[in-house]
Write a protein that holds these residues in place. Structure first.
Motif, short mmCIF file in Angstrom:
data_model
loop_
_atom_site.label_atom_id
_atom_site.label_comp_id
_atom_site.label_asym_id
_atom_site.label_seq_id
_atom_site.Cartn_x
_atom_site.Cartn_y
_atom_site.Cartn_z
N SER A 70 0.80 -1.22 0.00
CA SER A 70 0.00 0.00 0.00
C SER A 70 0.84 1.28 0.00
O SER A 70 0.30 2.36 -0.11
N ALA A 130 -0.97 15.52 1.01
CA ALA A 130 -0.80 14.08 1.20
C ALA A 130 -2.09 13.39 0.79
O ALA A 130 -3.11 14.05 0.54
N GLY A 131 -2.05 12.06 0.76
CA GLY A 131 -3.23 11.31 0.38
C GLY A 131 -4.39 11.57 1.33
O GLY A 131 -5.51 11.90 0.92
N ALA A 132 -4.11 11.44 2.63
CA ALA A 132 -5.17 11.63 3.62
C ALA A 132 -5.73 13.05 3.54
O ALA A 132 -6.94 13.27 3.70
N GLU A 135 -8.11 13.15 0.75
CA GLU A 135 -9.39 12.53 1.11
C GLU A 135 -10.25 13.53 1.88
O GLU A 135 -11.46 13.68 1.62
N HIS A 164 -8.61 1.60 3.09
CA HIS A 164 -7.40 2.08 3.74
C HIS A 164 -7.82 2.80 5.02
O HIS A 164 -8.87 3.45 5.05
N THR A 166 -7.03 5.46 6.40
CA THR A 166 -7.25 6.90 6.37
C THR A 166 -8.68 7.25 5.95
O THR A 166 -9.14 8.35 6.27
N THR A 208 -11.75 2.31 -1.51
CA THR A 208 -10.35 2.09 -1.87
C THR A 208 -10.37 0.99 -2.92
O THR A 208 -10.85 -0.10 -2.66
N ASP A 237 -10.61 6.26 -3.71
CA ASP A 237 -9.27 6.39 -3.16
C ASP A 237 -8.31 5.81 -4.20
O ASP A 237 -8.17 4.60 -4.34
N ALA A 239 -5.01 6.31 -4.37
CA ALA A 239 -3.60 6.42 -3.94
C ALA A 239 -2.74 5.47 -4.77
O ALA A 239 -1.63 5.81 -5.18
N ASN A 240 -3.29 4.28 -5.00
CA ASN A 240 -2.52 3.25 -5.72
C ASN A 240 -3.04 3.08 -7.14
O ASN A 240 -3.35 1.99 -7.57
N ASN A 261 -2.15 9.71 -5.02
CA ASN A 261 -0.92 10.02 -4.31
C ASN A 261 0.20 10.17 -5.35
O ASN A 261 0.68 9.18 -5.88
N HIS A 263 3.05 10.90 -4.69
CA HIS A 263 4.23 10.27 -4.08
C HIS A 263 4.13 8.76 -4.05
O HIS A 263 4.93 8.10 -3.40
N LYS A 264 3.18 8.18 -4.69
CA LYS A 264 3.20 6.72 -4.88
C LYS A 264 3.19 6.48 -6.39
O LYS A 264 4.21 6.30 -7.01
C1 LIG Z 1 -1.06 5.67 1.25
C2 LIG Z 1 -2.51 5.60 1.14
C3 LIG Z 1 -3.33 6.64 1.63
C4 LIG Z 1 -2.80 7.80 2.44
O1 LIG Z 1 -1.85 8.58 1.80
P1 LIG Z 1 -0.87 9.51 2.66
O2 LIG Z 1 -0.12 10.30 1.67
O3 LIG Z 1 -0.01 8.57 3.46
O4 LIG Z 1 -1.71 10.36 3.55
C5 LIG Z 1 -4.68 6.54 1.41
N1 LIG Z 1 -5.22 5.49 0.78
C6 LIG Z 1 -4.47 4.47 0.30
C7 LIG Z 1 -5.14 3.33 -0.41
C8 LIG Z 1 -3.10 4.48 0.47
O5 LIG Z 1 -2.37 3.46 0.02
#
Ligand SMILES: *Cc1c(COP(=O)(O)O)cnc(C)c1O
Length: 478
Positions: A70, A130-132, A135, A164, A166, A208, A237, A239-240, A261, A263-264
């Motif tokens: 994740s 950031a991701g959170a 959200e 997730h 968050t 998610t 969500d 992020a990924n 994200n 950063h991911k």
């Molecule tokens: C990492 C992640 C987040 C949160 O992202 P942050 O930048 O750490 O706040 C939310 N949802 C999923 C599915 C993630 O993998």
């Protein structure tokens, strides 16, 4: 290892802040500190050694395989940093006139339009850090939408138990009530539970996807339909997004708002909690609520604009601009075929790794996974006493960073593995070999695993005490 404070000797400090080249201003005495800060005083060679020593004690992506589920710990191409270091980007000031920063504004607009294309959204903001944070911003948009229609009794956000962590946290922070829905036996959202949870008080759903089990929900179209029919909005969500980018778009699945994200998925550094970006995209119906300012184009030039019903600012200016430079570099370097390749390789690597391990460890939800998968060591622990923690610690001795442990909560003794697309088959094979060795030792010599790690500079810290009673300040000797 000694702290820099312990190595400090009076008088060793050297000036690092240059003399100002602008007129000094008088600062009111009441705002001035009365004593200088107690910073460690060290000579340049000692500082250099101090940090080199610290670097050797840590483990990063440049040390080896880092399958932290994740978190998408993948290689961040150096060209991203080269672009972000260009003086035209680093020298710009956020309060500079728009006319003198047209290139930077254009860059934001281009990144926005490309990411809208990738996600199927109509507009985007890069303000959340950031991701959170993204959200949180996304749920604010959903609330603002309902409020603007006089529909303010909609205060519940539905969150599946495979989300997730968050997701429920951010929904609660906006003042919404969180309604949990369970997963079905295949690891997807239980449609029956979703139907009974959705109603006139539903503000929206946060999904998610792929979920934290690494599964793409097969009923995704039905899920968004159920929520829309109940009058709610759907939050994705993303992020990924490296599991699906270039292949499928959340906008086409019926989602109204999404975060990414950078950063991911888009290879900007995680930065030890440092500057990140949780870009938030939305459909037209939410565009007017986006944080201010936004970059707009009119009459052949770019300018900042405040959306009419903006929820306000969620961070300073327009977010972490240099992170957006890096993400755009990544997107343009890969191109649309490259983004699709990245997603397909992320999924291929995860499935390859899952197959390599599945003869030994139990896969929580067997079948095809997306960018990650979850093992359960529940049976192994019952039969050999080796827990997910023991296995994770033993990996450290074998040069592999442990996977995410004990998450998602719906799987007992979970190890959540995300190889990412940037690892070679050889690296995956070596890691699989480490997992095999540990599995065999679990049966033949479990004692040796309880003591792991042996080679790391820190063994098994007391994590509960560290979290509950963190020692974040240096106690200066009196
Ligand atoms: C990492 C992640 C987040 C949160 O992202 P942050 O930048 O750490 O706040 C939310 N949802 C999923 C599915 C993630 O993998």
């Amino acid at each position: 290892m000694k702290l820099s404070f312990e190595k400090s000797r009076p008088g060793r400090a050297f000036p690092v802040v240059p003399k100002p080249d602008v007129p000094e201003r008088d600062i009111p005495a009441s705002l001035k500190r009365t004593a200088p800060p107690r910073l460690p005083e060290m000579s340049p060679p000692d500082i250099s050694r101090h940090y080199a020593q610290l670097a050797r004690r840590t483990y990063g992506l440049s040390d080896g395989f880092y399958p932290l589920g994740s978190c998408t710990m993948k290689y961040n191409p150096k060209i991203n940093d080269e672009m972000a270091a260009l003086p035209g980007f680093t020298g710009v000031h956020p309060l500079q006139g728009e006319d003198t920063a047209q290139g930077c504004l254009e860059l934001i607009a281009r990144a926005e339009s490309l990411l809208c294309e990738v996600t199927g959204m109509d507009a985007m903001t890069f303000q959340p850090a950031a991701g959170a944070h993204g959200e949180f911003t996304g749920v604010l948009l959903i609330k603002a939408y309902h409020d603007s229609r006089g529909d303010s009794s909609r205060n519940k956000i539905i969150v599946p138990d495979s989300a997730h962590g968050t997701n429920p946290a951010t929904a609660a922070m906006t003042g919404c009530r969180v309604v949990n829905v369970p997963s079905d036996k295949d690891g997807g959202v239980s449609l029956e539970a979703l139907r009974s949870a959705a109603g006139p008080d539903t503000a929206g759903l946060m999904l998610t996807n792929p979920n934290t089990l690494g599964l793409f929900d097969r009923n995704i179209l039905e899920i968004t339909k159920i929520i829309h029919e109940a009058g709610g909005l759907c939050y994705y969500d993303g992020a990924n997004l490296n599991a699906i980018m270039g292949v499928a778009r959340p906008g086409d699945m019926g989602f109204d708002v999404i975060h990414l994200n950078l950063h991911k998925t888009f290879s900007t550094p995680h930065g030890g909690g440092g500057p990140g970006a949780g870009a938030v995209g939305c459909r037209k119906l939410l565009e007017g609520y986006l944080p201010s300012p936004r970059v707009v184009r009119s009459g052949g030039r770019y300018a900042f604009d405040a959306p009419e019903h903006s929820v306000g600012q969620v961070s300073a200016f327009y977010g972490n601009f240099l992170v957006v430079v890096r993400a755009l570099t990544y997107i343009l370097t890969l191109g649309s075929d490259g983004l699709k390749d990245a997603a397909q390789n992320a999924v291929l690597n995860a499935n390859y790794m899952m197959k390599r391990l599945s003869g030994m460890y139990d896969v929580a939800y067997p079948g095809t996974c997306m960018h990650e998968f979850v093992l359960s060591l529940e049976n192994l622990k019952r039969e050999t006493g080796i827990s997910a923690l023991d296995a994770a610690k033993a990996l450290l001795d074998r040069g592999v960073h442990p996977p995410t442990m004990y998450f998602p909560l719906i799987v007992k003794e979970a190890l959540m593995i995300e190889p990412t697309e940037t690892e070679s088959r050889e690296t995956l094979d070596e890691a699989a070999e480490a997992f095999r060795e540990i599995y065999e030792l679990a049966w033949s010599d479990p004692e040796s695993l309880h003591g792991a790690p042996r080679a790391a500079s820190v063994g098994r810290p007391d994590e509960v005490t560290a979290a509950r009673h963190p020692k974040l300040r240096y106690d200066f000797p009196q």
